[in-house]
Design a protein around this motif. Structure first.
Motif, PDB file in Angstrom:
ATOM      1  N   ALA A  95       0.707  -1.098   0.042  1.00  0.00           N
ATOM      2  CA  ALA A  95      -0.042  -0.093   0.068  1.00  0.00           C
ATOM      3  C   ALA A  95       0.666   1.296  -0.133  1.00  0.00           C
ATOM      4  CB  ALA A  95      -1.049   0.034   1.110  1.00  0.00           C
ATOM      5  N   LEU A  96       1.973   1.232   0.811  1.00  0.00           N
ATOM      6  CA  LEU A  96       2.987   2.281   0.787  1.00  0.00           C
ATOM      7  C   LEU A  96       3.565   2.544  -0.240  1.00  0.00           C
ATOM      8  CD1 LEU A  96       4.052   4.583   2.578  1.00  0.00           C
ATOM      9  CD2 LEU A  96       5.983   2.865   3.319  1.00  0.00           C
ATOM     10  N   ILE A  97       3.981   1.637  -1.137  1.00  0.00           N
ATOM     11  CA  ILE A  97       4.738   1.667  -2.432  1.00  0.00           C
ATOM     12  C   ILE A  97       3.988   2.157  -3.305  1.00  0.00           C
ATOM     13  CG2 ILE A  97       6.196   0.223  -4.113  1.00  0.00           C
ATOM     14  CD1 ILE A  97       7.031  -1.358  -1.712  1.00  0.00           C
ATOM     15  N   THR A  98       2.685   1.448  -3.760  1.00  0.00           N
ATOM     16  CA  THR A  98       1.795   1.638  -4.741  1.00  0.00           C
ATOM     17  C   THR A  98       1.226   3.383  -4.625  1.00  0.00           C
ATOM     18  OG1 THR A  98      -0.025   0.548  -3.683  1.00  0.00           O
ATOM     19  CG2 THR A  98       1.468  -0.445  -5.287  1.00  0.00           C
ATOM     20  N   ALA A  99       1.087   3.767  -3.435  1.00  0.00           N
ATOM     21  CA  ALA A  99       0.668   5.138  -3.303  1.00  0.00           C
ATOM     22  C   ALA A  99       1.599   6.171  -4.017  1.00  0.00           C
ATOM     23  CB  ALA A  99       0.596   5.410  -1.894  1.00  0.00           C
ATOM     24  N   THR A 100       2.672   5.960  -4.121  1.00  0.00           N
ATOM     25  CA  THR A 100       3.712   6.753  -4.939  1.00  0.00           C
ATOM     26  C   THR A 100       3.466   6.876  -6.506  1.00  0.00           C
ATOM     27  OG1 THR A 100       5.284   5.060  -5.518  1.00  0.00           O
ATOM     28  CG2 THR A 100       5.554   6.251  -3.372  1.00  0.00           C
ATOM     29  N   ALA A 101       2.649   5.983  -7.020  1.00  0.00           N
ATOM     30  CA  ALA A 101       2.311   5.945  -8.278  1.00  0.00           C
ATOM     31  C   ALA A 101       1.004   6.001  -8.511  1.00  0.00           C
ATOM     32  CB  ALA A 101       2.834   5.002  -9.372  1.00  0.00           C
ATOM     33  N   ALA A 102       0.106   6.908  -7.791  1.00  0.00           N
ATOM     34  CA  ALA A 102      -1.480   6.618  -7.629  1.00  0.00           C
ATOM     35  C   ALA A 102      -1.912   7.371  -8.779  1.00  0.00           C
ATOM     36  CB  ALA A 102      -1.953   7.158  -6.310  1.00  0.00           C
ATOM     37  N   ALA A 103      -1.383   8.358  -9.064  1.00  0.00           N
ATOM     38  CA  ALA A 103      -2.111   9.191 -10.178  1.00  0.00           C
ATOM     39  C   ALA A 103      -1.930   8.368 -11.656  1.00  0.00           C
ATOM     40  CB  ALA A 103      -1.301  10.515 -10.492  1.00  0.00           C
ATOM     41  N   GLU A 104      -0.583   8.112 -11.878  1.00  0.00           N
ATOM     42  CA  GLU A 104      -0.599   7.189 -13.131  1.00  0.00           C
ATOM     43  C   GLU A 104      -1.543   5.820 -12.960  1.00  0.00           C
ATOM     44  OE1 GLU A 104       2.986   9.567 -12.528  1.00  0.00           O
ATOM     45  OE2 GLU A 104       1.988   8.334 -11.089  1.00  0.00           O
ATOM     46  N   TYR A 105      -1.324   5.216 -11.983  1.00  0.00           N
ATOM     47  CA  TYR A 105      -2.391   4.319 -11.909  1.00  0.00           C
ATOM     48  C   TYR A 105      -3.734   4.391 -12.008  1.00  0.00           C
ATOM     49  CZ  TYR A 105      -4.615  -0.055  -9.977  1.00  0.00           C
ATOM     50  OH  TYR A 105      -5.371  -1.259  -9.845  1.00  0.00           O
ATOM     51  N   GLU A 106      -4.478   5.682 -11.452  1.00  0.00           N
ATOM     52  CA  GLU A 106      -5.667   6.075 -11.694  1.00  0.00           C
ATOM     53  C   GLU A 106      -5.797   6.184 -13.337  1.00  0.00           C
ATOM     54  OE1 GLU A 106      -8.880   9.688 -10.364  1.00  0.00           O
ATOM     55  OE2 GLU A 106      -6.708   9.499  -9.735  1.00  0.00           O
ATOM     56  N   GLN A 107      -5.063   6.653 -14.054  1.00  0.00           N
ATOM     57  CA  GLN A 107      -5.153   7.073 -15.496  1.00  0.00           C
ATOM     58  C   GLN A 107      -5.070   5.634 -16.098  1.00  0.00           C
ATOM     59  OE1 GLN A 107      -5.769   9.850 -17.213  1.00  0.00           O
ATOM     60  NE2 GLN A 107      -5.662  11.255 -15.176  1.00  0.00           N
ATOM     61  N   TYR A 108      -4.413   4.802 -15.591  1.00  0.00           N
ATOM     62  CA  TYR A 108      -4.257   3.357 -16.278  1.00  0.00           C
ATOM     63  C   TYR A 108      -5.802   2.763 -16.271  1.00  0.00           C
ATOM     64  CZ  TYR A 108      -3.192  -1.472 -16.730  1.00  0.00           C
ATOM     65  OH  TYR A 108      -3.314  -2.841 -16.921  1.00  0.00           O
ATOM     66  N   VAL A 109      -6.320   2.917 -15.061  1.00  0.00           N
ATOM     67  CA  VAL A 109      -7.542   2.242 -14.988  1.00  0.00           C
ATOM     68  C   VAL A 109      -8.423   2.661 -15.655  1.00  0.00           C
ATOM     69  CG1 VAL A 109      -9.164   1.425 -12.936  1.00  0.00           C
ATOM     70  CG2 VAL A 109      -6.772   1.273 -12.471  1.00  0.00           C
ATOM     71  N   LYS A 110      -8.457   4.032 -15.742  1.00  0.00           N
ATOM     72  CA  LYS A 110      -9.590   4.562 -16.330  1.00  0.00           C
ATOM     73  C   LYS A 110      -9.629   4.386 -17.764  1.00  0.00           C
ATOM     74  CE  LYS A 110     -11.286   9.539 -17.461  1.00  0.00           C
ATOM     75  NZ  LYS A 110     -10.975  10.825 -16.914  1.00  0.00           N
ATOM     76  N   ALA A 111      -8.307   4.562 -18.487  1.00  0.00           N
ATOM     77  CA  ALA A 111      -8.334   4.221 -19.949  1.00  0.00           C
ATOM     78  C   ALA A 111      -8.625   2.495 -20.225  1.00  0.00           C
ATOM     79  CB  ALA A 111      -6.849   4.459 -20.393  1.00  0.00           C
TER      80      ALA A 111
END
Length: 269
Positions: free
Chosen positions: A55-71
């Protein structure tokens, strides 16, 4: 306590996180900041720590992950609409169902009729003189036998065409699922890069930089003997505790002498 999932990381993306972590540990020797892998901490220990801190590690790329899930959701939307539009409610579906029933029942009914007409017709021909309708019954039996053979041939061809159509449809769906659109592929690469450079590698570097390593609690080992705190109690000393303790000093009261039995210093004048 190891966490199995992060609140912002979907279950289907958990294997991708683990693959990225394993790849970073496998090529750790190529990064100077991770050159100490295997000296102070092994790769297995680092992997366990990184999985516990997902949870701590993936939070550093939360913005990019949100864009990926949306696309990815937008790319899947047309497929879902197409699948929902092929519900078995239209006239084509009922027509296909009736055709399948006719294809299955025709060989059975025609074969039964052929067997009955042929059997009865040849039995009637054995009579002397044979009835006039024995010949037509035999002819009808052979007609139904021909219909049975034709129906079986048509049913086999229909099954073959259906199998080929279903196989091509499944292959096309699999290829469409494996080949991501350009927007989704770019968003996924951006998320992977951000997760690796801003999350996984810094976490591994900080873990290796700790002078004492990870805090691992010592295993509790119960013991049946009382701990020693600088002295031992004689009452609880066992045969394996060392030399036996000195005997406890006893208390004796002074002898009481009555005035009638006193010594010479108490003689009356």
């Amino acid at each position: 306590m190891q966490m199995n999932s992060a609140p912002h990381l979907l279950t289907e993306d958990r294997p991708e996180y683990e693959r990225l972590l394993d790849d970073a540990l496998r090529h750790a020797h190529e990064r100077p900041e991770l050159a100490a892998v295997g000296q102070r901490l092994s790769a297995a220990q680092l992997r366990t720590m990184a999985l516990a801190a997902v949870a701590l590690i993936t939070a550093t790329a939360a913005a990019e992950y949100e864009q990926y899930v949306k696309a990815r959701d937008q790319a899947r939307a047309p497929t879902r609409d197409t699948d929902s539009g092929t519900a078995p409610d239209g006239p084509g579906q009922s027509g296909a169902g009736i055709g399948a029933v006719v294809t299955v029942l025709t060989p059975m009914l025609a074969g039964t009729a052929a067997a009955i007409f042929l059997l009865v017709g040849y039995l009637l021909k054995m009579l002397e003189p044979p009835p006039a309708f024995a010949g037509p019954m035999v002819d009808a039996g052979w007609f139904f036998a021909a219909v049975t053979a034709a129906a079986i041939l048509v049913a086999a061809i229909g099954l073959l065409i259906a199998a080929l159509r279903n196989g091509s449809t499944a292959l096309s769906a699999r290829e469409a699922h494996e080949q991501l659109p350009d927007e989704v592929a770019l968003a996924k690469d951006a998320w992977r890069q951000a997760l690796l450079e801003r999350g996984i590698v810094p976490f591994l570097r900080d873990a290796l930089a700790q002078p004492a390593g990870p805090a691992i609690p010592a295993q509790h080992r119960p013991t049946g003997r009382l701990p020693k705190v600088g002295y031992s109690r004689p009452d609880f000393a066992g045969p394996h505790e060392g030399p036996a303790a000195a005997p406890r000093p006893t208390y004796s009261s002074p002898d009481f002498t009555s005035p009638d039995f006193g010594g010479p210093e108490h003689e009356p004048d």
